[in-house]
Design an enzyme around this catalytic site. Structure first.
Site, short mmCIF file in Angstrom:
data_model
loop_
_atom_site.label_atom_id
_atom_site.label_comp_id
_atom_site.label_asym_id
_atom_site.label_seq_id
_atom_site.Cartn_x
_atom_site.Cartn_y
_atom_site.Cartn_z
N HIS A 162 -2.14 -2.67 -3.70
CA HIS A 162 -1.45 -3.29 -2.56
C HIS A 162 -1.84 -4.77 -2.38
O HIS A 162 -1.24 -5.45 -1.55
CB HIS A 162 -1.77 -2.54 -1.26
CG HIS A 162 -1.26 -1.12 -1.25
ND1 HIS A 162 0.07 -0.82 -1.42
CD2 HIS A 162 -1.91 0.07 -1.11
CE1 HIS A 162 0.23 0.51 -1.38
NE2 HIS A 162 -0.96 1.06 -1.19
N ASP A 198 0.56 6.01 -8.09
CA ASP A 198 0.01 6.25 -6.76
C ASP A 198 1.15 6.69 -5.83
O ASP A 198 2.31 6.31 -6.04
CB ASP A 198 -0.64 4.96 -6.23
CG ASP A 198 -1.39 5.15 -4.93
OD1 ASP A 198 -2.62 5.37 -4.99
OD2 ASP A 198 -0.76 5.09 -3.85
N HIS A 200 1.81 5.63 -2.99
CA HIS A 200 2.38 4.46 -2.31
C HIS A 200 2.89 3.42 -3.31
O HIS A 200 2.32 3.26 -4.39
CB HIS A 200 1.31 3.80 -1.43
CG HIS A 200 0.65 4.71 -0.44
ND1 HIS A 200 -0.53 5.38 -0.71
CD2 HIS A 200 1.02 5.07 0.81
CE1 HIS A 200 -0.87 6.10 0.35
NE2 HIS A 200 0.06 5.94 1.27
N ASP A 287 -3.16 10.55 -4.75
CA ASP A 287 -2.72 10.90 -3.39
C ASP A 287 -1.34 11.55 -3.38
O ASP A 287 -0.78 11.81 -2.32
CB ASP A 287 -2.79 9.69 -2.44
CG ASP A 287 -2.33 8.38 -3.05
OD1 ASP A 287 -1.81 8.39 -4.18
OD2 ASP A 287 -2.48 7.33 -2.39
N1 Q9C Z 1 0.22 3.95 9.44
C1 Q9C Z 1 -3.82 3.40 -1.31
O1 Q9C Z 1 -3.55 4.56 -1.50
N2 Q9C Z 1 -1.78 4.79 5.20
N3 Q9C Z 1 -3.60 2.79 -0.14
C2 Q9C Z 1 -0.75 4.14 5.85
C3 Q9C Z 1 0.19 3.68 8.03
C4 Q9C Z 1 -2.62 4.08 4.27
C5 Q9C Z 1 -2.96 3.49 0.95
C6 Q9C Z 1 -0.45 4.72 7.19
C7 Q9C Z 1 -1.92 3.36 3.19
C8 Q9C Z 1 -2.82 2.71 2.16
C9 Q9C Z 1 -4.51 2.61 -2.37
ZN ZN Z 2 -1.86 5.39 -2.32
#
Ligand code: Q9C
Ligand code: ZN
Length: 367
Positions: A162, A198, A200, A287
């Protein structure tokens, strides 16, 4: 397979993060990497390698040098204005403010809001050293591959995908996968590909290479209509300028299980296969797991083994970079299953976990 990790990750130990305005326990914690390390250390298919420092150069090839300088001193310079263990932004440099946004020099807190785009990416005393070490972990795995290993695994923590050229966010500070891919492209003098699995979307990696024709970024992730990072990751985002066509996003529906996932992965691997890449960097997020507390897909441990197998059959020299994955009890076996699958092995003992276990209820999921 050789694997790499650094004890410096332990210094990045935030206790708190803020979701939708509410403070809660940190999600991206040291125990994640410890769980994976324990699983690999116990398996003779894996051999720990030596991490070597690579300096700031490879970090500054993918990040604005001013971001690196800021993160180095951010925690210390915020002691007076933000005396808590974690530093968070207070006022974020939003494009709608209408100001000419140059780096503010007046206030340490303004600088946090200039470089950080969310409230989930705390800066603590050991963050900079851990983030620098994570890049070194990735580059050391790359060195092993450049030295003739078919593949190597980098247990990077904090994660990186990110983090954009000039922004931290989503638990990420420096983009480990981007640094490894840029270094791989340089060493090979040839195009390379990044496969991001991932849960996300890797907004940072996409942004860093959005104009590049010789780094093909392919990502499978939850539809940003329902998941972080919300503003990027749509199928229509295909690259810019020279990079048009070298960026591909595949979005996954809520609850997507092994079979549907592996079919999308096949389509994504076709893109990688036709990219003329001489090497591959995998952003391995776990995840997507059916029990992950902050996500909503349905992959099993066996699904991870099969996914690793599909990627391994591409036959490319491969650096696997750890990204997310938050269900601690099965994180180690899932990483091991993916990597063993890549090697064409079974998932390894012990067998898959109890399939009747339910996803832990987390009221913050989806928010
Ligand atoms: N309200 C990685 O998996 N959750 N980053 C978002 C928003 C966390 C995840 C919820 C998102 C970051 C590397
Ligand atoms: Zn993630």
């Amino acid at each position: 397979m050789k694997w790499f990790s650094s004890p410096k990750h332990l210094g990045h130990d935030p206790a708190v993060e803020v979701w939708a305005g509410s403070p809660g326990p940190a999600t991206e914690v040291p125990a994640r990497a410890e769980a994976i390390a324990a699983a690999l250390a116990a398996d003779p298919a894996f051999e720990a390698g030596q991490v070597r420092e690579h300096g700031r150069g490879p970090v500054e090839r993918v990040h604005e040098p001013a971001l690196v300088r800021w993160l180095e001193g951010a925690w210390a310079e915020c002691r007076e204005v933000s005396p808590t263990r974690e530093v968070f932004p207070d006022t974020v440099a939003h494009p709608g403010m209408g100001a000419e946004l140059g780096e503010p020099v007046s206030s340490p807190l303004a600088r946090v809001g200039y470089w950080c785009f969310d409230t989930m990416t705390p800066v603590v005393e050991g963050t900079y050293a851990a983030a620098r070490a994570a890049v070194d972990v990735g580059l050391s795995a790359l060195d092993a591959v450049l030295g003739g290993e078919r593949a190597a695994y980098a247990l990077c923590r904090p994660p990186g995908h990110h983090a954009g050229r000039s922004a931290i966010g989503g638990f990420c500070y420096f983009n480990n996968a981007a640094a490894a891919a840029a270094a791989m492209r340089e060493a090979a003098q040839a195009p390379v590909a990044i496969l991001d699995v991932d849960y996300h979307h890797g907004n940072g990696t996409q942004q860093i290479f959005y104009n590049a024709a010789d780094v093909c970024y392919v990502s499978l992730h939850a539809d940003p209509d329902r998941a972080f990072p919300y503003f990027t990751g749509r199928a229509a985002e295909s690259g810019q300028g020279q990079g048009v066509g070298a960026n591909r996003n595949f979005v996954l529906a809520e609850g997507c299980g092994d079979e549907d996932y592996l079919a999308v992965l096949d389509a994504a691997l076709d893109v990688v296969g036709s990219s003329r890449a001489a090497g591959l960097v995998v952003s391995l997020g776990l995840d997507t797991y059916r029990l992950d507390p902050i996500c909503d897909l349905g992959l099993t441990t066996e699904g991870f083994r099969r996914a690793g197998g599909q990627v391994g059959r591409l036959g490319l020299p491969t650096v696997v970079i750890q990204e997310g994955g938050y269900y601690l009890p099965d994180l180690g076996i899932n990483a091991r299953a993916w990597l063993r699958g890549f090697l064409g092995l079974d998932a390894g003992a012990p067998g898959p976990p109890d399939l009747t276990a339910a996803r832990p209820a987390d009221p913050r999921r989806h928010v």
